[in-house]
Design a protein around this motif. Structure first.
Motif, PDB file in Angstrom:
ATOM      1  N   MET A   1       0.840  -1.202   0.000  1.00  0.00           N
ATOM      2  CA  MET A   1       0.000   0.000   0.000  1.00  0.00           C
ATOM      3  C   MET A   1       0.876   1.253   0.000  1.00  0.00           C
ATOM      4  SD  MET A   1      -3.132   0.975  -0.059  1.00  0.00           S
ATOM      5  CE  MET A   1      -4.092   2.445   0.170  1.00  0.00           C
ATOM      6  N   ALA A   2       0.522   2.198  -0.840  1.00  0.00           N
ATOM      7  CA  ALA A   2       1.259   3.465  -0.863  1.00  0.00           C
ATOM      8  C   ALA A   2       0.920   4.242   0.401  1.00  0.00           C
ATOM      9  CB  ALA A   2       0.872   4.273  -2.098  1.00  0.00           C
ATOM     10  N   ASP A 215      10.461   2.566  -9.697  1.00  0.00           N
ATOM     11  CA  ASP A 215       9.904   2.432  -8.342  1.00  0.00           C
ATOM     12  C   ASP A 215       9.597   3.782  -7.705  1.00  0.00           C
ATOM     13  OD1 ASP A 215       9.934  -0.321  -8.369  1.00  0.00           O
ATOM     14  OD2 ASP A 215      11.921  -0.468  -7.446  1.00  0.00           O
ATOM     15  N   GLN A 231       1.283  -1.250 -14.646  1.00  0.00           N
ATOM     16  CA  GLN A 231       1.938  -2.495 -14.228  1.00  0.00           C
ATOM     17  C   GLN A 231       3.367  -2.286 -13.747  1.00  0.00           C
ATOM     18  OE1 GLN A 231       1.453  -4.964 -17.788  1.00  0.00           O
ATOM     19  NE2 GLN A 231       0.658  -6.596 -16.481  1.00  0.00           N
ATOM     20  N   PHE A 235       4.028   2.203  -8.073  1.00  0.00           N
ATOM     21  CA  PHE A 235       2.664   2.014  -7.578  1.00  0.00           C
ATOM     22  C   PHE A 235       1.693   2.519  -8.634  1.00  0.00           C
ATOM     23  CE2 PHE A 235      -1.024   2.341  -4.824  1.00  0.00           C
ATOM     24  CZ  PHE A 235      -0.837   1.296  -3.920  1.00  0.00           C
ATOM     25  N   VAL A 237      -2.238   3.046  -9.995  1.00  0.00           N
ATOM     26  CA  VAL A 237      -3.604   3.229  -9.498  1.00  0.00           C
ATOM     27  C   VAL A 237      -4.577   3.353 -10.670  1.00  0.00           C
ATOM     28  CG1 VAL A 237      -5.121   4.636  -8.035  1.00  0.00           C
ATOM     29  CG2 VAL A 237      -2.671   4.437  -7.491  1.00  0.00           C
ATOM     30  N   ALA A 250      -3.637  -3.075 -11.440  1.00  0.00           N
ATOM     31  CA  ALA A 250      -3.337  -1.932 -10.566  1.00  0.00           C
ATOM     32  C   ALA A 250      -3.056  -2.387  -9.137  1.00  0.00           C
ATOM     33  CB  ALA A 250      -4.505  -0.954 -10.585  1.00  0.00           C
ATOM     34  N   ASP A 251      -2.274  -1.582  -8.436  1.00  0.00           N
ATOM     35  CA  ASP A 251      -2.011  -1.820  -7.015  1.00  0.00           C
ATOM     36  C   ASP A 251      -3.148  -1.323  -6.148  1.00  0.00           C
ATOM     37  OD1 ASP A 251       0.793  -2.871  -7.162  1.00  0.00           O
ATOM     38  OD2 ASP A 251       1.146  -0.917  -8.074  1.00  0.00           O
ATOM     39  N   ALA A 252      -3.933  -0.396  -6.672  1.00  0.00           N
ATOM     40  CA  ALA A 252      -5.079   0.138  -5.939  1.00  0.00           C
ATOM     41  C   ALA A 252      -6.077   0.718  -6.937  1.00  0.00           C
ATOM     42  CB  ALA A 252      -4.632   1.227  -4.961  1.00  0.00           C
TER      43      ALA A 252
END
Length: 270
Positions: A1-2, A215, A231, A235, A237, A250-252
């Protein structure tokens, strides 16, 4: 999580369907959030749009001194200077134009800050409204002939037609010109093509400083041409209205673009 915006050096965002809360503008809330962070992180607008249809948004948010990635990565500019330019060749343009003409598909041809169409239409008028830019009306064959004589290519091609026609022609174009262009459906009635060598991710990567990596990037998107970027960055979204394929990588997932999803995500991590 960011956990916090301080984790990142760069924020990259798509525009249409992502940062824009309406078809052609960002909200006052988004402006206020961007202005809070613009001196702490680099903010790069990453879009399929032409330069001048991004610049008015940069000015609204006060980030004219930050780079822009236009035409899905085919043109990178910073404070009016071109840092990178990749175009679709005249030979490829001719082949796409021939197939399009045989199917009754109209073309929009983009080069630098110029947009050429053969005639107006409901779709062209929507594009004028959405991007606050105006095309040059000229027969497509005349445009291509002039470009060929000058050995000039296109930064982007927009194919405009009926949904069922584009459904039929999409796979043919994608297969035939797989080595020359990236193709994707930006809507049911539009196919967009950009040079194969260019992508949003490759453009972002080229702007990294020696001490920066992917990153260090927080990125936002909604459509097929955002998938690779979402991807690969630190991070990624997806906005709530994003295509399912984007949400899947997505990460979120944040709120929809019409609900200021990008700005709310940033606000919660200030």
């Amino acid at each position: 999580m960011a956990q916090h915006l301080k984790q990142f050096k760069i924020v990259c965002s798509d525009l249409d369907g992502t940062l824009l809360s309406t078809k052609n503008d960002v909200s006052d809330f988004t402006v206020s959030i961007i202005q809070q962070i613009k001196d702490k992180v680099m903010i790069i607008l990453v879009s399929a749009r032409m330069p001048k249809s991004i610049q008015y948004l940069q000015q609204r948010m006060g980030i004219e001194n930050h780079p822009t990635i236009c035409y899905n990565g085919a043109l990178i500019q910073h404070e009016g200077k071109t840092l990178y330019s990749e175009t679709i060749s005249g030979e490829t343009l001719k082949g796409i134009a021939e197939i399009s003409k045989s199917m009754g598909i109209k073309l929009g041809l983009y080069s630098d800050d110029d947009w050429f169409v053969s005639e107006t239409s409901e779709r062209v008028q929507k594009e004028i409204f959405n991007t606050k830019t105006y095309p040059i009306f000229e027969n497509t064959e005349v445009t291509l002939s002039r470009w060929t004589s000058k050995k000039k290519g296109a930064h982007k091609i927009m194919l405009m037609g009926q949904e069922e026609v584009l459904d039929r022609v999409f796979s043919e174009l994608e297969t035939k010109f797989a080595n020359q262009v990236h193709s994707y459906r930006s809507s049911d009635t539009i196919i967009e093509m950009s040079p194969k060598k260019a992508s949003k991710l490759s453009a972002i990567t080229s702007l990294l400083a020696p001490n920066e990596t992917l990153d260090d990037i927080l990125a936002f998107g909604d459509n097929y041409n955002d998938i690779e970027m979402i991807q690969k960055v630190g991070f990624g979204v997806a906005v709530g209205n994003a295509r399912n394929e984007v949400k899947a990588v997505a990460d979120a997932v944040t709120y929809a673009n019409t609900e200021d999803g990008v700005a709310k995500f940033l606000h919660d991590r200030l």
